[in-house]
Write a protein that holds these residues in place. Structure first.
Motif: not given
Lengths: 77, 77
Positions: B17, B20-21, B23-25, B27-28, B32, B36
């Motif tokens: 997790s 994943r967090t 990875a999201g940050a 991307s933001k 891009d 993973d």
């Protein structure tokens, strides 16, 4: 897809209290050959394309704190 | 004095997790190309003498949780 390994460690001049705790615990368990322990993070990134400058930017902006940490970038074969 | 690097990572079948967090940050932030991210620990041990079996014992007893984590031992040159 390339995999990039970023290793983030505290700068050598800084006290690593987690590492010191682990060193003490190992010593209590009988592993008396251990002189020093330092703990860092390893971040494995799977990227669609590898661009070293962009990985440096990720480190500076999010993955590492350049004030207190060093980082190393390796591309996994 | 030999330096041993132990890399501890979550088993591939488990959800990371924190990774994943991150990875999201990323991307933001516009990175891009990142597909993973997985985050692990790296533990650098300075030892008076290197004995691979003893380092395995340290991993099993303290450094890694073999139920959910894999570890890899490397001796630094």
């Amino acid at each position: 897809m390339p995999t990039v390994r970023v290793t983030v460690t505290l700068k050598p001049s800084l006290l690593d209290s987690a590492g010191r705790t682990v060193a003490g615990a190992l010593s209590k368990l009988g592993f008396d050959e251990v002189r020093d322990v330092r703990i860092g993070k390893v971040i494995r990134l799977e990227v669609e394309r590898y661009d070293e400058q962009r990985v440096h930017a990720m480190c500076r902006q999010l993955l590492a704190n350049p004030v207190i940490e060093d980082y190393r970038i390796e591309v996994e074969p």
